[in-house]
Design a protein around this motif. Structure first.
Motif, PDB file in Angstrom:
ATOM      1  N   UNK A  64      68.463 -12.392  88.982  1.00 22.94           N
ATOM      2  CA  UNK A  64      68.794 -13.561  88.158  1.00 22.94           C
ATOM      3  C   UNK A  64      69.732 -13.171  87.014  1.00 22.94           C
ATOM      4  N   UNK A  65      69.438 -12.036  86.383  1.00 26.38           N
ATOM      5  CA  UNK A  65      70.268 -11.610  85.254  1.00 26.38           C
ATOM      6  C   UNK A  65      71.685 -11.286  85.712  1.00 26.38           C
ATOM      7  N   UNK A  66      71.789 -10.653  86.883  1.00 23.86           N
ATOM      8  CA  UNK A  66      73.118 -10.317  87.395  1.00 23.86           C
ATOM      9  C   UNK A  66      73.908 -11.589  87.668  1.00 23.86           C
ATOM     10  N   UNK A  67      73.245 -12.588  88.236  1.00 23.98           N
ATOM     11  CA  UNK A  67      73.938 -13.854  88.520  1.00 23.98           C
ATOM     12  C   UNK A  67      74.368 -14.513  87.210  1.00 23.98           C
ATOM     13  N   UNK A  68      73.504 -14.456  86.213  1.00 25.66           N
ATOM     14  CA  UNK A  68      73.847 -15.096  84.939  1.00 25.66           C
ATOM     15  C   UNK A  68      75.055 -14.439  84.302  1.00 25.66           C
ATOM     16  N   UNK A  69      75.046 -13.101  84.297  1.00 26.14           N
ATOM     17  CA  UNK A  69      76.169 -12.390  83.675  1.00 26.14           C
ATOM     18  C   UNK A  69      77.455 -12.679  84.451  1.00 26.14           C
ATOM     19  N   UNK A  70      77.351 -12.716  85.778  1.00 23.46           N
ATOM     20  CA  UNK A  70      78.539 -12.968  86.590  1.00 23.46           C
ATOM     21  C   UNK A  70      79.063 -14.379  86.384  1.00 23.46           C
ATOM     22  N   UNK A  71      78.142 -15.328  86.264  1.00 27.37           N
ATOM     23  CA  UNK A  71      78.580 -16.724  86.209  1.00 27.37           C
ATOM     24  C   UNK A  71      78.764 -17.239  84.793  1.00 27.37           C
ATOM     25  N   UNK A  72      78.931 -16.360  83.832  1.00 27.45           N
ATOM     26  CA  UNK A  72      79.436 -16.864  82.564  1.00 27.45           C
ATOM     27  C   UNK A  72      78.554 -16.715  81.351  1.00 27.45           C
ATOM     28  N   UNK A  73      77.283 -16.267  81.486  1.00 31.52           N
ATOM     29  CA  UNK A  73      76.507 -16.037  80.266  1.00 31.52           C
ATOM     30  C   UNK A  73      77.157 -14.836  79.577  1.00 31.52           C
ATOM     31  N   UNK A  74      77.518 -14.987  78.313  1.00 31.90           N
ATOM     32  CA  UNK A  74      78.360 -13.965  77.683  1.00 31.90           C
ATOM     33  C   UNK A  74      77.559 -12.787  77.108  1.00 31.90           C
ATOM     34  N   UNK A  75      76.232 -12.862  77.195  1.00 30.67           N
ATOM     35  CA  UNK A  75      75.439 -11.873  76.460  1.00 30.67           C
ATOM     36  C   UNK A  75      75.560 -10.460  77.016  1.00 30.67           C
ATOM     37  N   UNK A  76      75.627 -10.337  78.317  1.00 29.68           N
ATOM     38  CA  UNK A  76      75.640  -9.007  78.935  1.00 29.68           C
ATOM     39  C   UNK A  76      76.908  -8.780  79.742  1.00 29.68           C
ATOM     40  N   UNK A  77      77.434  -7.566  79.679  1.00 34.79           N
ATOM     41  CA  UNK A  77      78.532  -7.222  80.586  1.00 34.79           C
ATOM     42  C   UNK A  77      77.974  -7.259  82.026  1.00 34.79           C
ATOM     43  N   UNK A  78      78.666  -7.953  82.945  1.00 35.89           N
ATOM     44  CA  UNK A  78      78.098  -8.168  84.281  1.00 35.89           C
ATOM     45  C   UNK A  78      77.680  -6.888  85.012  1.00 35.89           C
ATOM     46  N   UNK A  79      78.352  -5.770  84.754  1.00 36.68           N
ATOM     47  CA  UNK A  79      78.017  -4.557  85.518  1.00 36.68           C
ATOM     48  C   UNK A  79      76.744  -3.874  85.021  1.00 36.68           C
ATOM     49  N   UNK A  80      76.256  -4.275  83.868  1.00 40.79           N
ATOM     50  CA  UNK A  80      75.108  -3.598  83.249  1.00 40.79           C
ATOM     51  C   UNK A  80      73.878  -3.537  84.155  1.00 40.79           C
ATOM     52  N   UNK A  81      73.692  -4.617  84.908  1.00 46.41           N
ATOM     53  CA  UNK A  81      72.482  -4.710  85.716  1.00 46.41           C
ATOM     54  C   UNK A  81      72.503  -3.735  86.904  1.00 46.41           C
TER      55      UNK A  81
END
Ligand code: ASP
Ligand code: MG
Length: 448
Positions: free
Chosen positions: A246-263
């Protein structure tokens, strides 16, 4: 796995002396944190990016250099620097001024220039920690974080990073807290590389993986990951638990809090990720971890603007095979990364990220020409990708609400089914804030 934690502090968390002091208190209270990864102080990387511009006037160049120095000096004013810190800091500042004073940069030099923000802030943060009685040493992350040679967007070399960490970093951790830099690494050619804007989160996760940490803490200026952007919906609420998916999808789809690759490293190695606010650590935050049992439901709605929709249609392909393969081979040849895909017998529609900082800002005419040889091609702009994120999202559960919300808007394309964790659709950019607000109100506020 050790019981070490890695704590990463973002730009706003190390913006000035007071902010750094709050972060130091967090570390002092948590003896499991053995490695601290810092970003550049807020604003510094933007100045460094500006300095990379070859066409900058002399005056503007001087102003950016002074702005970077001023941010550092405002922090130093409140500190008394130990000799080792003074020495390293002054030498680094001098190197920065010499390089920034040039007016033409190779790609490698641009990465070197961008690296100074984190290199400087890590000296000062080490001193702030020492000021609170924590035994702390600054460490040059480039001795551990190995990457390939692709400047500005380097990819980590996981095996080499792990070996380096075993050799250079792990032996230090019993005695002291190590303060190191996010965002930067060293390429095969020994030159400084960067992981891309916002890359410090990714650095922290990579280092956590390399030292077998069991937790990585991402300290920022919000109390976790929210159900949507709180600036848009004031009823948006922090989510207490998310799965890696879920977190990876959120980061990928625009939640700005985490860099998408972090997960990636975190889920690969089962490292728990915490996201919280260094201004309000007592308020807790979001924990991201391996899902034990997925609680079905929608957790969040995100949006990503500036999407482009490419539709190709080929009546000749009716009942013939190989149409999709042909289209995707051409897209791959032009290095175009596709997000959503919908197909019918003779047509396929794909979305592409057209954001200003996307690696592929626009479609090559050559690519369009090649597709046009066997297809009718159309390109639409000014679209937003809205994503519902969660687990086991089933239209059945939400269909009445969702369909009634969506029926008010012009939906250009819907994608659902390939992933259990998202349901995405495209809307006109002008409507998208309203779409997100309506969805949040009807599906996330009412169900809580
Ligand atoms: N300082 C870098 C940036 O502003 C990296 C980071 O903070 O994550 O993009
Ligand atoms: Mg960030």
């Amino acid at each position: 796995m050790s019981n070490y934690s890695v704590a990463k502090f973002g730009g706003t968390s190390v913006a000035d002396f007071d902010a750094m002091s709050r972060c130091a208190a967090i570390i002092k209270n948590d003896t499991q944190v053995r490695v601290v990864v810092v970003s550049a102080s807020s604003g510094v990387t933007n100045h460094l990016v500006a300095l990379c511009d070859d066409s900058l006037t002399e005056q503007a160049r001087a102003e950016h250099i002074i702005a970077v120095e001023t941010i550092q000096h405002n922090i130093i004013e409140k500190l008394s620097l130990d000799a080792d810190i003074t020495h390293g800091f002054m030498a680094t500042l001098e190197q920065f001024k010499v390089l920034a004073g040039k007016c033409q940069f190779s790609v490698a030099e641009k990465d070197e220039l961008l690296s100074f923000g984190e290199r400087l802030s890590s000296y000062l943060f080490t001193q702030v920690l020492r000021g609170q009685g924590v035994a702390a040493t600054r460490f040059d992350v480039r001795d551990v974080l190995a990457t390939n040679d692709i400047h500005a967007k380097a990819e980590p070399n996981i095996a080499k990073t792990r070996d380096n960490a075993k050799q250079h970093l792990l032996p230090l951790l019993n005695e002291q807290v190590i303060v190191t830099q996010g965002f930067i690494g060293r390429g095969d050619n020994s030159l400084t590389t960067t992981l891309g804007r916002g890359g410090s989160d990714y650095s922290a996760a990579l280092i956590a993986e390399a030292i077998d940490a069991d937790q990585v803490q991402i300290w920022t200026d919000v109390v976790g990951i929210f159900s949507t952007d709180p600036r848009l919906c004031h009823k948006a609420a922090p989510i207490s638990k998310l799965s890696f998916d879920e977190a990876a999808e959120m980061a990928t789809f625009g939640a700005k809090v985490l860099h998408p690759a972090t997960i990636l490293p975190a889920s690969r190695s089962g490292i728990r990720v915490f996201v919280g606010s260094s201004r309000a650590p007592e308020q807790g935050g979001t924990w991201i971890e391996k899902e034990k049992s997925a609680v079905p439901g929608i957790r969040a709605v995100t949006q990503r603007k500036n999407q482009l929709l490419l539709t190709v249609k080929s009546p000749e392909m009716l009942l013939a095979s190989g149409f999709l393969a042909r289209v995707f081979t051409i897209l791959a040849k032009y290095n175009i990364s596709v997000d959503l895909v919908t197909t019918s017998e003779i047509s396929v529609a794909v979305t592409l990220d057209n954001a200003p900082n996307a690696s592929r800002p626009e479609l090559d005419q050559a690519c369009l020409n090649e597709l046009s040889e066997f297809c009718h091609v159309s390109v639409e702009n000014k679209l937003t990708l809205v994503a519902l994120i969660g687990s086991e999202i089933q239209l059945r559960h939400h269909e009445i609400n969702l369909m009634s919300v969506l029926s008010q808007f012009n939906i250009r394309l819907i994608c659902h089914g390939a992933s259990k964790h998202n349901l995405c659709f495209l809307v006109e950019q002008a409507d998208s804030d309203q779409v997100v607000k309506s969805i949040h109100r009807q599906l996330l506020e009412l169900s809580n």
